[in-house]
Design a protein around this motif. Structure first.
Motif, PDB file in Angstrom:
ATOM      1  N   HIS A  28       0.844  -1.189   0.000  1.00  0.00           N
ATOM      2  CA  HIS A  28       0.000   0.000   0.000  1.00  0.00           C
ATOM      3  C   HIS A  28       0.882   1.243   0.000  1.00  0.00           C
ATOM      4  O   HIS A  28       1.916   1.278   0.686  1.00  0.00           O
ATOM      5  N   GLY A  29       0.479   2.251  -0.731  1.00  0.00           N
ATOM      6  CA  GLY A  29       1.162   3.536  -0.667  1.00  0.00           C
ATOM      7  C   GLY A  29       0.562   4.394   0.437  1.00  0.00           C
ATOM      8  O   GLY A  29      -0.659   4.432   0.617  1.00  0.00           O
ATOM      9  N   ILE A  30       1.408   5.069   1.184  1.00  0.00           N
ATOM     10  CA  ILE A  30       0.966   6.016   2.212  1.00  0.00           C
ATOM     11  C   ILE A  30       1.176   7.410   1.650  1.00  0.00           C
ATOM     12  O   ILE A  30       2.309   7.795   1.331  1.00  0.00           O
ATOM     13  N   VAL A  31       0.088   8.149   1.478  1.00  0.00           N
ATOM     14  CA  VAL A  31       0.160   9.457   0.815  1.00  0.00           C
ATOM     15  C   VAL A  31      -0.208  10.560   1.795  1.00  0.00           C
ATOM     16  O   VAL A  31      -1.050  10.383   2.682  1.00  0.00           O
ATOM     17  N   ASN A  32       0.444  11.701   1.618  1.00  0.00           N
ATOM     18  CA  ASN A  32       0.113  12.860   2.452  1.00  0.00           C
ATOM     19  C   ASN A  32      -1.079  13.596   1.863  1.00  0.00           C
ATOM     20  O   ASN A  32      -1.698  13.143   0.888  1.00  0.00           O
ATOM     21  N   GLY A  33      -1.397  14.732   2.435  1.00  0.00           N
ATOM     22  CA  GLY A  33      -2.567  15.467   1.984  1.00  0.00           C
ATOM     23  C   GLY A  33      -2.509  15.895   0.540  1.00  0.00           C
ATOM     24  O   GLY A  33      -3.540  16.060  -0.112  1.00  0.00           O
ATOM     25  N   MET A  64       5.554   7.065   1.950  1.00  0.00           N
ATOM     26  CA  MET A  64       5.960   5.781   2.528  1.00  0.00           C
ATOM     27  C   MET A  64       5.211   4.666   1.814  1.00  0.00           C
ATOM     28  O   MET A  64       4.242   4.913   1.096  1.00  0.00           O
ATOM     29  N   SER A  65       5.661   3.448   2.035  1.00  0.00           N
ATOM     30  CA  SER A  65       4.951   2.260   1.552  1.00  0.00           C
ATOM     31  C   SER A  65       4.819   1.290   2.716  1.00  0.00           C
ATOM     32  O   SER A  65       5.712   1.197   3.566  1.00  0.00           O
ATOM     33  N   VAL A  66       3.700   0.585   2.746  1.00  0.00           N
ATOM     34  CA  VAL A  66       3.493  -0.455   3.756  1.00  0.00           C
ATOM     35  C   VAL A  66       3.320  -1.780   3.032  1.00  0.00           C
ATOM     36  O   VAL A  66       2.490  -1.905   2.130  1.00  0.00           O
TER      37      VAL A  66
END
Length: 814
Positions: A482-487, A493-495
């Motif tokens: 999963h990609g972790i995206v900011n606003g 980040m990636s999980v």
């Protein structure tokens, strides 16, 4: 000699073990002492200066204890003592001709600091050209050689790994250490009986053994009295593969221990738990962590607004409410994300109505702010009674105008809305800068896929200890990224989630860029022991819990333990008759998820209940909030562990799925639940597992992959299937013997199909997620498997001949 007598004879007690652990922790926190060039220089100083220093300043081993060497020397001296036979031989071959007396001590204690200061004054007189404390960064040495027979350089590296095994908080518990001293005495008794057998200790025994060796004078004398010789210690045997010397010796020790003492050799919290994370993960500085929360800030100020509309001169007054609406807002994480900028009355000019603007507003780019306007006007008309009446009109509001992306430098933005009304706007941007903020992260979901991840390729896993699967058995996993995206929808980040059925392992990996920075993986009692703060006996006693440990490059970060609590099945009511009063049923309960999170860095404990007491699927923690239904994570800037908290968010949802009871066929259960809900006059509460499909965070964590994740339910059904089919092939680490501890996987309670615990011995979990004997779907007169009201026992409201007894009959209701 029995171990009770040995305990009274040997030196180490728990106080000395605590001192020894403090000694090891000091060097673990100052790893520059482990560097090879520092170790070599220290060995040279130990051999060339410390041993002659003792010769010239101490008459015997008791006087030796009055001095304490420089810390670099102290470390290599300590390593040398852990090979007692080589230590004795090397020191007797030196100019001193005897061992140097020593007792373990905390380098930071006042007593130890005072001894070092005293030693330093003597040292300066003896060695004016050799500093007592050296600059470790300048500790290079050329043409290194030593007269010692023991390879202290290699042994120093092994001792780094040793401390990690004994570094969890339960090793500081006095009761645990008292037990460790007792077990060390038992180990010596076993060695006395089987003197020619290679026996290996668990780590609780080993730390006491090391402490004993760190007092070499007593160790040599006491082991000779007990065993007839100095007991040697060999920490170079580290191959844990099946069939290796260490593996075979472990099995032998376990067997002999059981035969001799009638108790298990393995002890909770005392087993090998893999290599230390340090050096295996990306180091994130505070600045690195804060950069993940950085956003651009701007201060906006509106110039006077100009609004013209048809027949504007007939309006008696006008107002414009200006508001800023954010897609994301940390301050309104679960509520409205709109703030009023101003509400101003207009003044009619020649061409338009004008609205002065004085207010300034600071906005954050990550919140994706947009500006909007509510336009109102009033006209006065004469009513039929000749009285003036003010009529209000709300005009069509223009579309929201994005205030992002921010300009690179202060500037003015002009724009206008042209439809029936005309609105001219000018926005001034100033105070442009970047700074960390409470950031709402979204998730750009990936898709789960099948893969084979060899358990022998450490780079794929990071610092996760793994069993070696039998030859020919592949480690088939279900994984997702999963990609972790900011606003701003930028991936920061990636999980990576991994579920392995062959290993009975779930893991979470957080990547910053292309580097793994944080990992978490399932562990069992062999790793976490009986840590008091995890409440294994109080909160989780009698229920099959699961645990995960979170690691970063500095070491262990936190431990989470989760279980499903409060699950009870409804009891059917009994209808009343004409002659007997009915008995009301008892409502069942679907239960809830309970988690205890122990932050190993701060020592703080947080307790989580889901659904929350308000019934919401929201995770509220000190440094993080998670909205499971929207899939949003709020990371708070006050905490500098952003990547670790992202990992914690997924650990929580993973544990939820691992412990949540569910029927084997969820789809069939849902059909039956809907049918039963339609056919009953009582509204049934929807079981938690039927809600999972509508909770995005659980979908991201593997709910749709439930048959392929190593949950408690999956293992119970697999054990049942294997027993029914007579399958005797390889079944993974736990299929046929759930509760085995392995390298750190466990459940806190035996899930064995033939067991007698709550999950043991059951044939199924009913559609309510309740423990049942045969997945009985029950009758409609109460006690339904969906944990409904449990039945009222019958109201007795039918005619007397029907057996109800009538409302006023003798039977009556429950």
């Amino acid at each position: 000699m029995e171990y009770a007598k040995i305990m009274n004879k040997i030196f180490p007690q728990y106080e000395q073990v605590l001192d020894h652990l403090a000694f090891l922790r000091y060097f673990d926190e100052n790893p520059e002492y482990y560097l090879e060039n520092v170790v070599k220089r220290a060995i040279h100083r130990y051999e060339s200066f410390w041993i002659p220093f003792i010769l010239n300043n101490s008459k015997n081993t008791d006087e030796d204890l009055l001095f304490s060497p420089p810390l670099d020397i102290h470390w290599v001296w300590h390593v040398h003592m852990l090979a007692p036979q080589a230590y004795k031989s090397d020191l007797e071959s030196s100019v001193l001709k005897r061992v140097v007396g020593h007792r373990p001590a905390d380098p930071n204690s006042l007593k130890e600091k005072s001894k070092r200061e005293k030693t330093a004054s003597f040292w300066k007189k003896s060695y004016p050209d050799e500093p007592f404390n050296i600059e470790l960064s300048q500790a290079d040495i050329t043409n290194f050689n030593t007269n010692f027979s023991y390879d202290i350089v290699k042994a120093s590296g092994r001792q780094q790994v040793f401390f990690y095994q004994v570094s969890l908080p339960h090793y500081l518990d006095k009761d645990f250490l008292r037990s460790s001293v007792r077990r060390y005495a038992m180990y010596l008794q076993l060695k006395q009986i089987y003197s020619d057998t290679f026996l290996v200790p668990c780590y609780d025994i080993d730390i006491v053994w090391h402490t004993h060796q760190a007092n070499p004078v007593d160790y040599i004398r006491e082991t000779r009295e007990i065993l007839g010789k100095t007991l040697n210690h060999d920490d170079s045997v580290n191959d844990r593969a099946v069939g290796s010397k260490l593996s075979n010796a472990s099995q032998t020790t376990s067997k002999l221990w059981k035969e001799t003492f009638g108790e298990d050799f393995r002890n909770p919290g005392c087993m090998y738990r893999g290599l230390p994370p340090k050096g295996q993960l990306l180091h994130l500085s505070k600045e690195d962590q804060m950069s993940l929360l950085k956003t651009r800030i701007a201060t906006i100020k509106l110039s006077p607004l100009k609004w013209s509309f048809p027949n504007q001169e007939t309006a008696t007054r006008t107002t414009i409410e200006t508001f800023v609406k954010s897609k994301n807002s940390s301050q309104d994480f679960k509520g409205p994300r709109q703030k009023t900028y101003s509400e101003v009355q207009g003044t009619l000019t020649r061409d338009s109505w004008e609205f002065p603007q004085e207010k300034m507003l600071e906005i954050e780019e990550c919140n994706l702010p947009k500006i909007g306007f509510i336009l109102d006007s009033w006209r006065t008309k004469i009513s039929c009674f000749c009285f003036p009446v003010e009529r209000h009109k709300t005009h069509n509001s223009p579309a929201l105008f994005p205030l992002f992306p921010f300009p690179e430098k202060p500037e003015e933005k002009k724009f206008k809305f042209d439809n029936i009304d005309h609105l001219k706007i000018q926005i001034n941007y100033s105070g442009l800068k970047s700074r960390p903020t409470d950031m709402i992260f979204g998730i750009k979901p990936g898709s789960f896929y099948d893969c084979i991840m060899p358990e022998t390729v450490q780079t794929l896993w990071g610092p996760i200890p793994l069993e070696t699967l039998p030859e020919g058995v592949d480690n088939n996993c279900r994984a997702v990224t999963h990609g972790i995206v900011n606003g701003m929808e930028e991936k920061v980040m990636s999980v990576y989630l991994i579920h392995s059925l062959p290993l009975i392992l779930s893991a979470v990996q957080v990547f910053v860029g292309s580097k793994m920075a944080v990992v978490a993986h399932t562990v069992g009692p062999d790793t976490i022991g009986n840590e008091v703060k995890l409440e294994l006996d109080e909160t989780f006693g009698g229920v099959p819990w699961r645990a995960m440990i979170i690691k970063d490059n500095e070491g262990d970060f936190g431990i989470c333990v989760g279980a499903w609590k409060g699950l009870t099945k409804g009891v059917p009511g009994v209808k009343g008759t004409k002659y007997k009063k009915g008995t009301p049923g008892r409502q069942g309960d679907h239960g809830y998820f309970r988690m205890v999170y122990y932050n190993l860095r701060t020592g703080k404990v947080e307790k989580i209940k889901l659904p929350s007491y308000s019934g919401k699927n929201e995770l509220e923690m000190e440094n993080m909030s998670v909205d499971w239904e929207e899939g949003l994570i709020l990371a708070k800037k006050k905490d500098k562990n952003v990547a670790q908290n992202i990992c914690l968010a997924f650990v929580t949802s993973t544990l939820y799925l691992l412990v949540q009871p569910r029927p084997e066929d969820v789809e069939a259960a849902e059909v039956k639940w809907k049918k039963q809900n339609m056919n009953t006059s009582i509204s049934l509460t929807k079981p938690p597992f039927l809600r999972n499909a509508g909770i995005v965070f659980l979908l991201y964590s593997g709910w749709k992959e439930r048959q392929k994740i190593p949950s408690n339910s999956t293992m119970v059904y697999e054990q049942k299937r294997r027993k029914d089919s007579g399958d005797v092939g390889y079944a993974g680490m736990y299929w046929m013997a759930a509760g085995c501890w392995g390298f750190g996987y466990g459940f806190g309670q035996d899930l064995n199909y033939d067991g007698g615990a709550d999950f043991g011995g059951m044939l199924d979990v009913d559609v309510a997620g309740c423990v049942s004997d045969a997945a009985d779907f029950g009758g409609m007169d109460g006690g339904d498997v969906f944990a409904g009201c449990g039945g009222c026992g019958g109201c007795g409201g039918g005619p007397a001949e029907s057996g109800g007894g009538g409302f006023f009959g003798d039977g009556g209701g429950g």
